[in-house]
Each structure stands twice: as structure tokens, then as C-alpha cells.
Design an enzyme around this catalytic site. Structure first.
Site, PDB file in Angstrom:
ATOM      1  N   HIS A  99     112.197 -51.686 -62.681  1.00  0.00           N
ATOM      2  CA  HIS A  99     113.419 -52.089 -61.992  1.00  0.00           C
ATOM      3  C   HIS A  99     113.169 -52.910 -60.730  1.00  0.00           C
ATOM      4  CE1 HIS A  99     117.446 -51.229 -60.019  1.00  0.00           C
ATOM      5  NE2 HIS A  99     117.812 -51.524 -61.239  1.00  0.00           N
ATOM      6  N   ASN A 155     121.775 -47.928 -75.002  1.00  0.00           N
ATOM      7  CA  ASN A 155     121.792 -49.352 -74.673  1.00  0.00           C
ATOM      8  C   ASN A 155     122.787 -50.111 -75.547  1.00  0.00           C
ATOM      9  OD1 ASN A 155     119.825 -48.994 -72.732  1.00  0.00           O
ATOM     10  ND2 ASN A 155     118.146 -49.781 -73.981  1.00  0.00           N
ATOM     11  N   HIS A 190     125.733 -55.965 -54.242  1.00  0.00           N
ATOM     12  CA  HIS A 190     124.652 -55.297 -54.966  1.00  0.00           C
ATOM     13  C   HIS A 190     123.418 -55.133 -54.082  1.00  0.00           C
ATOM     14  CE1 HIS A 190     121.582 -55.160 -58.370  1.00  0.00           C
ATOM     15  NE2 HIS A 190     122.458 -54.258 -58.753  1.00  0.00           N
TER      16      HIS A 190
END
Length: 695
Positions: A582, A40, A425
Site C-alpha cells: 500500500h 475484490n 485523501h
């Protein structure tokens, strides 16, 4: 009202690091979380710090919504990251490495090897490593191109009696494993690649002596975007961006704490790490991300968490085709608790079905050996009209997407490279099938990518439907994005950048009006990130008006409720568990007639204003109840949930009553439903025999 985005993200990464620090988790699970924090941070420096450094260097005094200038943000990041890196290495050195040593899984030090093992490793180096190495002269005047994120060995070499010195950098190839195993070290034994190389690298420089050898690592700015020129070749422009990243500026330099100062200065000069770059002297092995592979290798099950196998969705009959399943009603799949296989099956069946005429799909990030790509190629080769929108601006997947796009084109697929000026997206698949003399549209809408690999570790939702109104909207959506026409108003779908944000603000305003009339009102949502200023202002006004605002925000959360009343009515949590949260779910009370949506978009400025996204209403009551149950579970979690405070800090939710863990609950529910479906199927297969009468 606003919290700085970068500090909020670092607080999220701290929550991940907290999982690695949990002594109640198995060792390899802790190491996995530590590796995730390192990965990350790599991306954070490439994208966020890289962008801030460009802003700072430009001299612009632009401030973020929290009122911080680029320089102030960089200074805050510097302090916060230094503390995080200190925690990472304290954990690795003081806890995890000793535990690995106790299990016989720690690296072997080269100086501890017996002579025979040392000789065997020297032979391994000569045969399998040395031929792959490429030394680069470390000249400050003409610095070499040092690869980003790779391990590099810096050497100071002495020559002749006068000990004239020169400097060389040797990047370690990514094709070599970081942990080098050898039969000479036993079954579990290994040495670190950099230790192996530094022990024997002198053989590459006959007549010279290695005076110093130091591993280091450079992180380069990855925040380089395509400058979209009208009429340009978009694929070629993207290739130029990929090349530019190799030469972009250094944003972070990592060195061992024990590296000599003069040598470290030389490395910094060659890496072109100026005063704005963050230089870290770390007390341990570089590139902690590499340790994550330990958690996924076979064996050592006693050091891992219990495996949760996905079940086949109870809402899908494996004995029927996917078209027959969807024709019976809307289907919701909640992966990874439920298997993603039906979504893949749908495309594979469509590729071979003679009644399927058209397939259209948006691809953002796909697996490297994608069954979706293979099925789409086969469909085109079978004579179907196949159109695929491949988003080339999927950061760090651009090269992979270029390769996949070329493969699709070779098979006859019509490939469209996104919408100029916007990232596409949206997660959408449209299949047009001939049935009984007419055409029927089958759709898949999702919150996650068409990626079989990440579907096993990301929690996402898939909605499969053949509702006419959603199918008509799907056709209109594809006509807009492939024909570059304006995103018109749809019947049921809400797209960004045109309609989604306006609809969300309208729904929030509706809840505010009800609260002001003394009616019950709520906004409940689950997302990855929240930073859009308009959405934050609307949520703040809603909470201050008495609307119950409950948000599950996994990562960035920039909302700081501004009044005492708003703080009372705002409930902000973040869940960090074995799967990456998510899915995007939005729910509004709507006077008792709740409206439930799933979406591809977070409530971020980029998603709502600069990307092509979709928000889909959940119209089937049974499916809406399932989605609501998932949302309910988010706010019941008192095991893995963190409470996000108004100042942006977070801490574990205080447990009251019985422990409840959302992901465990969803796994158990999916398993129960699958068993019930299997038992019901078995009952229908057992013939009902007549009872035997007496006499």
C-alpha cells in the site's frame, strides 16, 4: 501505449487468485486468498461495472484511453470474469473443499445427519434463526427491495389441491453466521446457514409446501456520487446516497448452476437484472468471501502461515514520550513489520499533554473502535483546539464516517466534511505544542489511513517530524482545506490537485534531459495503481529516451511501453504476498543527488486531478536510505513478484540465483534492528564495575 483499466484490474485479481492456487501454501492461507478475490470482485462490480453500465445506458460513446467504448469494456469484462469465476469454483470444489474434508473442517450436509442431530438443528432454527427472518413477496409488478451482496433464499410455494404457486424471497440476516455450529455436530462440525434455512423454512408457511428453494445473490450499483450543491447540507446529502444505493440497479446476479430455468427467470425478473446485468450460474456455494474467516479463527495453526509479529520500531525509544523521540530527529515507521503503536501513542499523549494547544487531523478510513477517535474526543474535552477533516466520500465507509463525525462533534471537536468537489485523501496530523515559551509543530505524514486494524495487514510508511518547514506547510495545508482557500505553493510539500502532478512531470522531464545528454537517469516508484494518461505519456517518453523506469505497481497498470527501446528500459512488476502492498514511494536519480518522496497518492487520474493528496520529501539522509532500501527490495523480489508485460498480462518473475522475498526481508530487517536497539539499551543499563586486581 494504454491498457484498459478494467482488464488491468482483473489481471491483478488473477494474480491474487494465483496465490490461492499455490499448493506450497498452507490450506487456510489459500482459502484466504480465494476469499480476497471474491471480495475484490464484489467491489469491482459495485463500482467499476456499475459506472460502466450507467455510461452504456446513457448512450454516450465515450471511449477510454485504450479506445474501448463502455459496451466493449463490458463485453470484455463479461468474458474475463466468467473465466475467473470458473477458476474460483474449480479450485474450491476440486481442491480446497476436499482438503477441508480431510482436516474435518468441511460443512456437514443436512441429509447426512443422524436423526438426533437433525432434530437438534431444527430446534436451533426455531429458536435462533426463524425469529430473524422476513419473507418478502416476489411480485414482478411490485418487486421487493432485495439487499445487495446478501444471501437470499427464493422459495416457490404450493398451496391447496390445485397446487397454486406463489414466490417468496427470504434474505438471510447479516447478524447470523454463515457457518452454523452446534454441539450436536461436534467440536468442529457446522452446517451452512442457507442449508439450515432451506431445510426448515417450510415451518414459516403453514398450509403450504416448498416446491423449490434456491439461494441467490444480487450486487447493486455502488457508483452513486453526491451531487454537491452550493450551500447544501453535505452530511444529509451523503445519507441520501447511502439510501439510494439500497435501491440502485442490479449489476450482477449469482445463482446456483442447478437452479431450474423458469425459477431462475423469475428471480432475475424480481431482481430487475436486465440484459446488461451479468448473470452467473455458479457450480457451488455462493459468496466465497465468507470462507476467509476460517483463516483468522483460533486453532488449526498447522494449516496457517507462520505468524510474523510486528516489532517496536528501533527508531523509537519507548522510555521517552513521542514528543521527545521526534525532537531527536525524523522517524520512519514501516508497518506492519514495525508496530503502528507510536503513531497512536502520539495522538493519545497529545490529548493529555497540558502543553499541547492544537490538534488537526485528516481522517479517511478509521477502525470501528478507533483509538484515534477516542483520543481526539478526549483532547477536545480537555479544552484543546481540535479540528478534524472527516472525508465522507470514502466509498463504503460513508455511514461509519458519519457516525464517527457525530461522536467527535458531541465532544466539541470542530469537524469539517472534506473539500467540496474533491475527496481529501491526504494522511496528515499536526500537533502544536508550547515549549520553552514558543510554539513547536509536530507532524505525522503517512501513506496509509489512521486505522489500527489495517495497519496490521497493509504495508505503509509513517514519517514523524518536527522540521519547521514541514510544520509550516502542514499549517498552511489545514488552513487551505478547512478555510476553503486555494492550495498555495508550499515550501516542501506538494499537494494535488494543484502541484503534485506538475512536480512529478517536472522530475520526469529532468531525467529525460539527463538521459539525452548521456548521463545516468532513472525513475523508480512504488504505488498501488497507474492510469493517468499524462503520467503514462511522460513515462513512455522517458523510457524511450533511455531513462531506466522501474515501477512496482500492485494493482492497475495501464502503461504499455510503445517502442522497442521503451520496452527495454521499462521494468514493471507487481508483488502479491501476505500483506497488501500500500505504500507509495517515488525516487528520481537527479544527477546523483537522489530525490525521495512518500505520498498518499497513486499515479491515477483521480488522485492527481480530483483528490486532495500530499507528496512529502524525505529530507533526513538516514530515513531516505531506509526508504530507498524498501524500494530496492521491491525490484529484488523473485519469489512473490510478477512481471507485467506490455500487453497487460503478467507472470511470475523468473528466479535467477538465490530466492529473495521482499516482505520476508523487511520483516527480518525490522526484527534485527529492534534486537540491536534492545541490546544497545541493555548495555547502557549494565554498570561498568572496576576490574578486580590480583594480590
Amino acid at each position: 501505449m494504454y491498457i484498459n483499466r478494467e482488464i488491468s484490474w482483473l489481471e491483478f485479481n488473477q494474480r491474487v487468485l494465483d496465490q490461492a492456487r499455490r499448493t506450497d501454501l498452507p490450506l487456510l492461507e489459500r482459502i484466504k486468498f480465494l476469499a480476497i478475490t471474491a471480495s475484490n470482485l464484489d467491489e469491482f462490480f459495485q463500482v467499476r461495472v456499475g459506472g460502466l453500465m450507467l455510461l452504456h445506458q446513457s448512450g454516450k460513446l465515450t471511449t477510454d484511453p485504450a479506445g474501448l467504448s463502455p459496451h466493449e469494456q463490458l463485453e470484455s469484462i463479461r468474458v474475463r470474469v466468467a473465466d475467473m469465476v470458473r477458476q474460483q469454483y474449480a479450485l474450491m470444489n476440486d481442491e480446497l473443499l476436499p482438503l477441508l474434508r480431510r482436516e474435518g473442517l468441511s460443512p456437514v450436509a443436512m441429509h447426512e445427519l443422524p436423526a438426533a442431530s437433525y432434530a437438534a438443528l431444527e430446534q436451533l432454527f426455531r429458536d435462533n434463526v426463524a425469529p430473524l427472518l422476513t419473507p418478502l413477496a416476489m411480485e414482478v409488478e411490485q418487486p421487493p427491495t432485495l439487499p445487495s451482496l446478501s444471501l437470499i433464499i427464493a422459495l416457490e410455494l404450493g398451496h391447496g389441491e390445485s397446487e397454486e404457486t406463489r414466490f417468496v424471497a427470504v434474505p438471510l440476516p447479516e447478524s447470523l453466521p454463515r457457518r452454523v455450529h452446534s454441539a450436536a455436530l461436534g467440536k468442529e462440525g457446522y452446517v451452512m446457514l442457507e442449508d439450515l434455512v432451506m431445510s426448515f423454512i417450510g415451518g414459516l408457511f403453514p398450509g403450504e409446501r416448498v416446491l423449490h428453494a434456491v439461494p441467490f445473490r444480487v450486487t447493486r450499483n455502488g457508483d452513486i456520487a453526491v451531487v454537491e450543491a452550493e450551500g447544501g447540507d453535505f452530511a444529509r446529502e451523503m445519507e441520501e446516497v447511502l439510501v439510494a444505493r439500497k435501491f440502485s440497479g442490479c449489476v450482477r446476479l449469482e445463482l446456483p448452476a442447478e437452479a431450474p430455468r423458469d425459477f431462475a427467470d423469475r428471480i432475475a425478473a424480481v431482481a430487475e437484472a436486465d440484459e446488461t446485468a451479468m448473470t452467473e450460474r455458479v457450480p457451488g456455494m455462493l459468496r466465497l468471501v465468507d470462507w476467509g474467516s476460517l483463516a483468522f479463527e483460533p486453532g488449526n495453526d498447522h494449516l496457517k502461515i507462520e505468524t510474523w509479529l510486528p516489532v517496536y520500531p528501533a527508531s523509537v525509544d519507548p522510555g521517552l514520550s513521542m514528543f521527545e523521540n521526534i525532537a531527536q530527529g525524523d522517524i520512519l515507521i514501516n508497518n506492519p513489520y514495525e508496530n503502528y503503536e507510536p503513531v497512536v501513542r502520539l495522538v493519545e499523549e497529545a490529548a493529555d499533554d497540558p502543553d499541547v494547544l492544537v490538534i488537526k487531523q485528516v481522517l479517511y478510513r478509521t477502525a470501528h473502535h478507533s483509538r484515534f477517535i477516542a483520543a481526539l474526543c478526549r483532547a477536545a474535552e480537555n479544552g484543546k483546539q481540535v479540528t478534524v477533516l472527516v472525508e465522507l466520500k470514502a466509498r463504503f465507509d460513508e455511514g461509519h464516517n458519519l457516525v464517527q463525525a457525530e461522536r467527535l462533534q458531541r465532544s466539541g471537536v470542530q469537524v469539517v466534511y472534506g473539500v467540496r468537489g474533491f475527496k481529501t485523501h491526504a494522511k496528515i496530523l499536526l500537533i502544536v505544542r508550547r515549549e520553552d515559551g514558543s510554539l513547536r509543530r509536530y507532524c505525522h505524514f503517512g501513506t496509509g489511513n489512521y486505522n489500527e486494524k489495517t495497519a496490521r495487514i497493509y504495508s505503509d510508511l509513517s514519517l514523524l517530524t518536527c522540521r519547521e518547514e514541514l510544520g509550516a506547510d502542514a499549517s498552511q495545508f489545514f488552513n487551505s482545506v478547512t478555510g476553503l482557500t486555494r492550495l498555495m505553493e508550499f515550501r516542501r510539500l506538494y499537494a494535488s490537485p494543484a502541484m503534485m502532478k506538475a512536480r512529478l512531470l517536472e522530475l520526469i522531464e529532468g531525467e529525460i534531459s539527463r538521459a539525452e545528454r548521456g548521463e545516468r537517469a532513472y525513475v523508480r516508484a512504488k504505488m498501488n495503481s497507474l492510469n493517468d494518461a499524462e503520467m503514462i505519456r511522460a513515462l513512455d517518453r522517458a523510457a524511450d529516451a533511455g531513462v531506466e523506469v522501474s515501477l512496482n505497481v500492485r494493482g492497475i497498470c495501464c502503461w504499455a511501453p510503445s517502442t522497442a527501446k521503451a520496452r527495454r528500459h521499462a521494468h514493471l512488476v507487481s508483488i502479491v504476498d501476505r500483506y497488501l502492498e500500500h505504500a507509495r514511494i517515488f525516487s528520481f536519480h537527479n544527477g546523483g543527488n537522489a530525490l525521495v518522496y512518500i505520498a498518499s497518492a497513486d499515479w491515477m487520474n483521480r488522485n492527481l486531478n480530483r483528490r486532495v493528496e500530499l507528496m512529502i520529501p524525505v529530507l533526513d539522509p538516514a530515513v531516505a536510505r531506509r526508504v530507498t532500501e524498501i524500494l530496492d527490495a521491491c525490484f529484488r523480489d523473485n519469489t512473490q513478484a510478477y512481471l507485467i508485460e506490455p500487453d497487460g498480462s503478467s507472470h511470475p518473475v523468473r528466479r535467477v540465483g538465490k530466492a529473495f522475498r521482499m516482505q520476508e526481508y523487511l520483516h527480518r530487517r525490522a526484527s534485527q534492528q529492534a534486537r540491536s536497539r534492545a541490546q544497545a539499551s541493555q548495555r547502557t543499563l549494565v554498570p561498568h564495575l572496576p576490574r578486580k586486581t590480583q594480590g
